[in-house]
Design an enzyme around this catalytic site. Structure first.
Site, mmCIF file in Angstrom:
data_model
loop_
_atom_site.group_PDB
_atom_site.id
_atom_site.type_symbol
_atom_site.label_atom_id
_atom_site.label_comp_id
_atom_site.label_asym_id
_atom_site.label_seq_id
_atom_site.Cartn_x
_atom_site.Cartn_y
_atom_site.Cartn_z
ATOM 1 N N ASP A 100 34.422 -14.123 -10.300
ATOM 2 C CA ASP A 100 33.389 -13.473 -9.490
ATOM 3 C C ASP A 100 33.901 -12.080 -9.128
ATOM 4 O O ASP A 100 34.977 -11.940 -8.527
ATOM 5 C CB ASP A 100 33.134 -14.303 -8.217
ATOM 6 C CG ASP A 100 32.022 -13.730 -7.361
ATOM 7 O OD1 ASP A 100 31.621 -12.566 -7.582
ATOM 8 O OD2 ASP A 100 31.548 -14.444 -6.461
ATOM 9 N N TYR B 139 19.115 -1.374 -6.308
ATOM 10 C CA TYR B 139 19.835 -1.494 -7.580
ATOM 11 C C TYR B 139 20.300 -0.107 -8.063
ATOM 12 O O TYR B 139 21.474 0.092 -8.398
ATOM 13 C CB TYR B 139 18.927 -2.174 -8.611
ATOM 14 C CG TYR B 139 19.433 -2.107 -10.031
ATOM 15 C CD1 TYR B 139 20.553 -2.825 -10.434
ATOM 16 C CD2 TYR B 139 18.771 -1.327 -10.993
ATOM 17 C CE1 TYR B 139 21.012 -2.762 -11.750
ATOM 18 C CE2 TYR B 139 19.210 -1.267 -12.297
ATOM 19 C CZ TYR B 139 20.341 -1.980 -12.676
ATOM 20 O OH TYR B 139 20.791 -1.912 -13.975
ATOM 21 N N PHE C 91 30.019 -4.460 -17.733
ATOM 22 C CA PHE C 91 28.596 -4.807 -17.821
ATOM 23 C C PHE C 91 28.198 -5.896 -16.826
ATOM 24 O O PHE C 91 27.038 -6.283 -16.763
ATOM 25 C CB PHE C 91 28.252 -5.263 -19.256
ATOM 26 C CG PHE C 91 28.072 -4.120 -20.204
ATOM 27 C CD1 PHE C 91 29.162 -3.402 -20.673
ATOM 28 C CD2 PHE C 91 26.799 -3.738 -20.602
ATOM 29 C CE1 PHE C 91 28.985 -2.320 -21.523
ATOM 30 C CE2 PHE C 91 26.611 -2.656 -21.455
ATOM 31 C CZ PHE C 91 27.706 -1.946 -21.925
ATOM 32 N N GLY C 92 29.134 -6.398 -16.055
ATOM 33 C CA GLY C 92 28.822 -7.471 -15.114
ATOM 34 C C GLY C 92 28.144 -6.948 -13.863
ATOM 35 O O GLY C 92 28.390 -5.826 -13.429
ATOM 36 N N GLY C 93 27.299 -7.770 -13.276
ATOM 37 C CA GLY C 93 26.651 -7.397 -12.016
ATOM 38 C C GLY C 93 25.187 -7.754 -12.010
ATOM 39 O O GLY C 93 24.659 -8.306 -12.979
ATOM 40 N N SER D 256 22.723 3.024 -15.043
ATOM 41 C CA SER D 256 21.314 2.772 -15.371
ATOM 42 C C SER D 256 20.450 4.010 -15.178
ATOM 43 O O SER D 256 20.740 4.870 -14.338
ATOM 44 C CB SER D 256 20.788 1.657 -14.457
ATOM 45 O OG SER D 256 19.394 1.520 -14.583
ATOM 46 N N GLY E 29 22.603 -10.800 -21.053
ATOM 47 C CA GLY E 29 21.808 -10.458 -22.230
ATOM 48 C C GLY E 29 22.547 -9.509 -23.162
ATOM 49 O O GLY E 29 22.639 -9.745 -24.375
ATOM 50 N N LYS F 99 24.180 1.546 -8.515
ATOM 51 C CA LYS F 99 24.739 2.215 -9.705
ATOM 52 C C LYS F 99 25.238 3.617 -9.336
ATOM 53 O O LYS F 99 26.235 4.098 -9.882
ATOM 54 C CB LYS F 99 23.687 2.279 -10.815
ATOM 55 C CG LYS F 99 23.305 0.902 -11.389
ATOM 56 C CD LYS F 99 24.467 0.243 -12.093
ATOM 57 C CE LYS F 99 24.078 -1.070 -12.749
ATOM 58 N NZ LYS F 99 25.182 -1.726 -13.450
ATOM 59 N N SER G 61 21.458 -6.941 -12.411
ATOM 60 C CA SER G 61 20.904 -5.958 -13.352
ATOM 61 C C SER G 61 19.439 -5.601 -13.084
ATOM 62 O O SER G 61 18.835 -4.898 -13.890
ATOM 63 C CB SER G 61 21.041 -6.490 -14.782
ATOM 64 O OG SER G 61 20.262 -7.663 -14.939
HETATM 65 P P1 NAI Z 1 22.251 -9.474 -17.300
HETATM 66 O O1 NAI Z 1 21.700 -9.703 -15.937
HETATM 67 O O2 NAI Z 1 21.670 -10.255 -18.427
HETATM 68 O O3 NAI Z 1 23.834 -9.710 -17.297
HETATM 69 C C1 NAI Z 1 24.630 -9.403 -16.191
HETATM 70 C C2 NAI Z 1 25.757 -10.436 -16.133
HETATM 71 O O4 NAI Z 1 26.564 -10.147 -14.982
HETATM 72 C C3 NAI Z 1 25.262 -11.881 -15.986
HETATM 73 O O5 NAI Z 1 25.791 -12.699 -17.026
HETATM 74 C C4 NAI Z 1 25.763 -12.315 -14.631
HETATM 75 O O6 NAI Z 1 26.178 -13.682 -14.577
HETATM 76 C C5 NAI Z 1 26.948 -11.372 -14.404
HETATM 77 N N1 NAI Z 1 27.226 -11.218 -12.980
HETATM 78 C C6 NAI Z 1 26.332 -11.017 -11.980
HETATM 79 N N2 NAI Z 1 26.967 -11.005 -10.797
HETATM 80 C C7 NAI Z 1 28.277 -11.211 -11.054
HETATM 81 C C8 NAI Z 1 29.428 -11.322 -10.243
HETATM 82 N N3 NAI Z 1 29.364 -11.228 -8.906
HETATM 83 N N4 NAI Z 1 30.608 -11.543 -10.837
HETATM 84 C C9 NAI Z 1 30.705 -11.651 -12.197
HETATM 85 N N5 NAI Z 1 29.649 -11.558 -13.015
HETATM 86 C C10 NAI Z 1 28.444 -11.347 -12.443
HETATM 87 O O7 NAI Z 1 22.125 -7.907 -17.575
HETATM 88 P P2 NAI Z 1 22.163 -7.119 -18.960
HETATM 89 O O8 NAI Z 1 20.778 -6.776 -19.349
HETATM 90 O O9 NAI Z 1 23.032 -7.826 -19.900
HETATM 91 O O10 NAI Z 1 22.856 -5.764 -18.485
HETATM 92 C C11 NAI Z 1 24.262 -5.639 -18.485
HETATM 93 C C12 NAI Z 1 24.637 -4.426 -17.629
HETATM 94 O O11 NAI Z 1 23.990 -3.274 -18.149
HETATM 95 C C13 NAI Z 1 24.240 -4.542 -16.167
HETATM 96 O O12 NAI Z 1 25.241 -3.978 -15.356
HETATM 97 C C14 NAI Z 1 22.973 -3.712 -16.073
HETATM 98 O O13 NAI Z 1 22.804 -3.168 -14.786
HETATM 99 C C15 NAI Z 1 23.233 -2.650 -17.123
HETATM 100 N N6 NAI Z 1 22.000 -2.110 -17.677
HETATM 101 C C16 NAI Z 1 21.268 -2.846 -18.587
HETATM 102 C C17 NAI Z 1 20.111 -2.327 -19.120
HETATM 103 C C18 NAI Z 1 19.328 -3.047 -20.187
HETATM 104 O O14 NAI Z 1 18.389 -2.463 -20.699
HETATM 105 N N7 NAI Z 1 19.654 -4.283 -20.549
HETATM 106 C C19 NAI Z 1 19.593 -1.014 -18.688
HETATM 107 C C20 NAI Z 1 20.432 -0.343 -17.710
HETATM 108 C C21 NAI Z 1 21.598 -0.884 -17.254
HETATM 109 C C1 15L Z 2 17.862 -1.557 -16.035
HETATM 110 O O1 15L Z 2 18.707 -0.938 -15.405
HETATM 111 C C2 15L Z 2 17.871 -3.037 -16.102
HETATM 112 O O2 15L Z 2 19.184 -3.569 -16.073
HETATM 113 C C3 15L Z 2 17.141 -3.603 -17.311
HETATM 114 O O3 15L Z 2 16.921 -4.988 -17.089
HETATM 115 C C4 15L Z 2 15.816 -2.864 -17.517
HETATM 116 O O4 15L Z 2 14.961 -3.134 -16.458
HETATM 117 C C5 15L Z 2 16.066 -1.367 -17.648
HETATM 118 O O5 15L Z 2 16.826 -0.870 -16.569
HETATM 119 C C6 15L Z 2 14.761 -0.553 -17.735
HETATM 120 O O6 15L Z 2 14.584 0.364 -16.943
HETATM 121 O O7 15L Z 2 13.967 -0.857 -18.625
#
Ligand code: NAI
Ligand code: 15L
Length: 268
Positions: A53, A138, A73-75, A113, A16, A142, A77
């Site tokens: 991966d 989770y 940002f991978g992992g 996070s 995302g 982190k 989430s």
């Molecule tokens: P998301 O779940 O949409 O994207 C994470 C991406 O990591 C996915 O495309 C997935 O395919 C990839 N991924 C998962 N496992 C993998 C692996 N083993 N090897 C390679 N790639 C892998 O999450 P989002 O929302 O884009 O968040 C990005 C990062 O920011 C994450 O690490 C998340 O924990 C962190 N984050 C996001 C927040 C938010 O509000 N969107 C809040 C706090 C932290």
């Molecule tokens: C996170 O760490 C998650 O990656 C995101 O999907 C949201 O749940 C966010 O925290 C949150 O606390 O709103």
């Protein structure tokens, strides 16, 4: 105008946030290397694609070759069973830092996070010096990333900025997110500051916009120079009662981690 880096790596590029960051982060480097487990589409101008991966040690070693800085940002989430979190967020981060060290990468921006601190109460104001209080596997994963990056700074001088992102989505989806909201523009600015600040050592910062209600005190990361331009206030009409967000007989309201409190290990 010349860009600050020759090549940066974005992991999680199919996610995302990764999809939205893809365009604006081109301002930071001549070449952006995009990586994910999932397809990210073809490379555009100034891009290269290396699918990988994070749990694959050799592949991660190759992924980091020739890279100046990483936006990690991978992992996984969200709260999940331990096995997938362990693969992506624990083994994956260990592989990443081993490669960062061996390939000579100078700086990592780690998408941490708010869930590292999710068991603080919603009446608390937390800062980066306070004990960690993760709210599930989770959040613990982190914490591992923050701690491993601390080790690589202390032992090998590799710099990391850990951004404890609140909620970075186009709009807050509930009253809690009025407090944790981070706009995409503010995230991009925070990434820019984290990449170009002359010296960051090991910095922990909170990724939020300038929202009216606050759970985070950023006194320990002012050297980044980040000033949020946005605020969740423009969405106040969606949540007319969010001004009275206060502890109640409901753990998703008592604790900062919100809904993650209901999905942690004890509910499996
Ligand atoms: P998301 O779940 O949409 O994207 C994470 C991406 O990591 C996915 O495309 C997935 O395919 C990839 N991924 C998962 N496992 C993998 C692996 N083993 N090897 C390679 N790639 C892998 O999450 P989002 O929302 O884009 O968040 C990005 C990062 O920011 C994450 O690490 C998340 O924990 C962190 N984050 C996001 C927040 C938010 O509000 N969107 C809040 C706090 C932290
Ligand atoms: C996170 O760490 C998650 O990656 C995101 O999907 C949201 O749940 C966010 O925290 C949150 O606390 O709103």
């Amino acid at each position: 105008m010349s860009k600050p880096f020759k090549r940066i790596l974005l992991t999680g590029a199919a996610g995302g946030l990764g999809r939205q960051l893809r365009e604006p982060i081109k301002a930071f480097a001549d070449i952006v290397r995009l990586s994910d487990l999932a397809d990210v589409g073809p490379a555009g101008e100034g891009e290269e694609v290396v699918l990988c991966d994070l749990a694959d040690r050799d592949a991660v070693m190759a992924l980091c070759e020739g890279v100046d800085a990483i936006l990690h940002f991978g992992g996984v989430s969200t709260e999940q069973p331990f096995a997938p979190i362990m693969q992506a967020n624990i083994l994956g981060v260990a592989n990443l830092y081993e490669a960062v060290h061996k390939q000579g990468v100078k700086r990592v921006i780690f998408a941490s996070s708010n869930h590292t601190m999710g068991l603080y109460k919603t009446t608390d104001l937390v800062d980066a010096s306070m004990p960690l209080r993760p709210d599930g596997y989770y959040g613990v994963s982190k914490v591992f990333g923050e701690s491993l990056s601390r080790y690589y700074w202390d032992r090998f001088g590799i710099e990391t900025v850990c951004i404890r992102i609140g909620s970075c989505f186009p709009e807050p989806a509930n009253p809690r997110m009025m407090i944790t909201y981070l706009s995409l523009d503010d995230l991009v600015e925070l990434l820019r500051c984290s990449l170009v600040a002359p010296r960051v050592g090991h910095t922990i910062t909170f990724g939020v916009s300038n929202n009216s209600a606050k759970w985070y005190d950023d006194r320990h990361s002012r050297h980044l120079g980040y000033v949020a331009k946005d605020s969740s206030a423009k969405f106040a009409h969606k949540f007319p009662d969010s001004g009275s967000y206060a502890p109640a007989d409901d753990i998703t309201i008592t604790y900062q981690g919100g809904g993650f409190l209901l999905t942690g290990p004890q509910y499996k």
